[in-house]
Enzyme design. Structure first.
Site, mmCIF file in Angstrom:
data_model
loop_
_atom_site.group_PDB
_atom_site.id
_atom_site.type_symbol
_atom_site.label_atom_id
_atom_site.label_comp_id
_atom_site.label_asym_id
_atom_site.label_seq_id
_atom_site.Cartn_x
_atom_site.Cartn_y
_atom_site.Cartn_z
ATOM 1 N N SER A 61 -7.787 14.600 18.851
ATOM 2 C CA SER A 61 -7.046 13.354 18.675
ATOM 3 C C SER A 61 -5.770 13.388 19.515
ATOM 4 C CB SER A 61 -6.673 13.131 17.197
ATOM 5 O OG SER A 61 -5.799 14.150 16.745
ATOM 6 N N SER A 191 8.176 19.484 22.122
ATOM 7 C CA SER A 191 8.638 18.157 21.727
ATOM 8 C C SER A 191 10.089 18.011 22.152
ATOM 9 C CB SER A 191 8.526 17.991 20.209
ATOM 10 O OG SER A 191 9.169 16.809 19.772
ATOM 11 N N TYR A 204 9.764 20.704 11.405
ATOM 12 C CA TYR A 204 9.121 20.480 12.704
ATOM 13 C C TYR A 204 10.064 20.873 13.834
ATOM 14 C CZ TYR A 204 6.726 17.902 16.440
ATOM 15 O OH TYR A 204 6.084 17.551 17.600
ATOM 16 N N LYS A 208 9.516 23.837 16.717
ATOM 17 C CA LYS A 208 9.555 23.560 18.156
ATOM 18 C C LYS A 208 10.708 24.299 18.839
ATOM 19 C CE LYS A 208 5.956 20.886 18.181
ATOM 20 N NZ LYS A 208 4.693 21.301 18.827
ATOM 21 N N SER A 240 -0.061 8.007 19.051
ATOM 22 C CA SER A 240 -1.103 8.974 18.707
ATOM 23 C C SER A 240 -1.291 8.948 17.200
ATOM 24 C CB SER A 240 -0.720 10.386 19.169
ATOM 25 O OG SER A 240 0.319 10.916 18.367
#
Length: 336
Positions: A61, A191, A204, A208, A240
Site C-alpha cells: 500500500s 519522514s 513516530y 524516525k 496514502s
C-alpha cells in the site's frame, strides 16, 4: 575607478538576481533544492535502475506500492514484501500488466518486520531467487495519531519494534551481502518527522529520529565501501493509507475517520522523487510541499524559529484531530 564601480554593481545585481531566482524556486518547491537539481540535471532512474534487483518492504500500500509500480515500469527486478500476501499478489498482478516484466521477475515474499528471527531467511530467499540485492528500500512502518498523555507505553514499544528495530534488523542481513559484493544501496523511507517534532506523533517522531541517527552513523562506518550508498528519504504528508493504519492510544484501537487526504502530495510524485534520490545517491532527501518543507529548513538552520512556528502549527494540528478532520488539513496546499 568608474569602471570598477560599474563592474561591482553588475556583480551585485547578478548575485541579487540569482538569489531571487533561488528564492522563487524554493517557494514553488516540493523537495529540497539539492534533490530538485538532481531531478533536472542528474542521473535518470530509467537509466540507473533498469535491471537492478530492488527489494521493497511495505509494498502492499501507499508509497511502497507506488514505488513498486514505478520500478516495474523502469524494468527493475522486484522483491516485494509486507504482511498481507494477498495484497502483494494484487500488486504483482498490476505490475505485470503495466510493464514488460515476466512472472519470475517479481518475487512475492511475505514479511513481518517485527519477527526479527525471520529476516535472515527472508534475505536468503531473495538471494536464492535473484542471486543478488542491488537496492533495499526500507519502507515498512506505521505512523501515530495520539497525544502522549493519553497513550499507553506499550504503543511506544510497538512503534520502536516495527519502525526502528525491524528496519535495522533487515538492513543488517542485506548489508552483509552488499559488503561481500562491495556495492549496493540502502534506502530508508524516514519522514520529515525525523527532522522536526510534532504533536500527535511523539512515538513516530522518536522512531524516525532513531532511524536518522542510525543511518547517519552507519554511513560513517562504510567509508571503506564507497559504492555502498546510505540514502534517507524524508517525505511530508502524502496521499496514502498511512492514516488508516496508524497507532493510537492503545494497540487495540484504530482511527475511525482518516479525513480528506486530497490536500497532500500525490503518491506518484513522492515515489518519483524517491527514485531520483536513489539514482543520484542523495544522502538525505526532503520531499514535501510547504509549509513542512519550510519547517525542515528552519529546523535545520534556525531551530529557535522552528520551535516557535511548530508551537503554533501544533495547536491547529491538535484541534483538527479532535474535530475529526485530517490533522494537517488546514495548512497544506490543496492539490488540483
Amino acid at each position: 575607478v568608474a569602471m570598477g564601480c560599474v563592474l561591482c554593481l553588475a556583480l551585485a545585481g547578478g548575485a541579487l538576481l540569482a538569489l531571487l531566482v533561488q528564492l522563487l524556486r524554493w517557494l514553488r518547491a516540493d523537495g529540497d533544492l539539492t534533490l530538485l537539481w538532481a531531478e533536472r540535471w542528474g542521473k535518470k532512474p530509467e537509466h540507473e535502475l533498469r535491471g537492478k534487483v530492488v527489494w521493497v518492504t511495505g509494498a502492499s500500500s501507499g508509497i511502497g506500492e507506488e514505488l513498486t509500480y514505478q520500478l516495474a515500469k523502469l524494468g527493475a527486478l522486484l522483491a516485494i514484501s509486507a504482511r498481507r500476501e494477498d495484497e502483494l499478489q494484487r500488486v504483482k498482478k498490476k505490475c505485470l500488466q503495466i510493464s514488460s516484466l515476466s512472472e519470475n521477475d517479481i518475487l512475492v515474499l511475505r514479511l513481518d518486520l517485527t519477527d526479527r528471527s525471520s529476516h535472515e531467511a527472508a534475505t536468503n530467499s531473495v538471494l536464492k531467487h535473484f542471486g543478488k540485492i542491488d537496492v533495499l528500500v526500507n519502507n515498512g512502518g506505521r505512523s501515530q495519531r495520539s497525544l502522549f498523555v493519553d497513550t499507553n507505553l506499550d504503543v511506544y514499544s510497538a512503534i520502536i519494534e516495527l519502525n526502528y528495530l525491524g528496519t535495522i534488523s533487515l538492513t543488517k542481513y542485506v548489508l552483509n551481502h552488499m559488503i561481500q559484493r562491495k556495492k549496493g544501496k540502502i534506502v530508508t523511507v524516514s519522514s520529515v518527522m525525523g527532522i522536526m517534532g510534532a504533536p500527535l506523533a511523539t512515538g513516530y517522531c522518536a522512531s524516525k529520529h532513531a532511524l536518522q541517527g542510525f543511518f547517519n552513523s552507519l554511513r560513517t562506518e562504510l567509508t571503506d565501501y564507497p559504492e555502498i550508498s546510505v540514502i534517507q528519504i524524508c517525505p511530508g504528508p502524502v496521499q496514502s493509507q498511512i492514516i488508516q493504519n496508524v497507532f493510537t492510544e492503545n494497540l487495540a484501537k484504530s482511527i475511525e475517520n482518516s479525513g480528506d487526504q486530497s490536500h497532500k502530495m500525490p503518491t506518484d510524485r513522492c515515489a518519483r522523487l524517491t527514485l531520483v534520490s536513489v539514482a543520484n545517491d542523495v544522502k538525505e532527501a526532503w520531499i514535501s510541499d510547504h509549509p513542512y518543507l519550510a519547517v525542515c529548513y528552519l529546523w535545520q538552520y534556525a531551530p529557535t524559529w522552528a520551535w516557535w512556528l511548530m508551537n503554533r502549527m501544533g495547536k491547529r494540528r491538535i484541534q483538527n484531530f479532535k474535530s475529526g478532520i485530517d490533522a494537517d488539513a488546514s495548512y497544506s496546499r490543496k492539490k488540483k
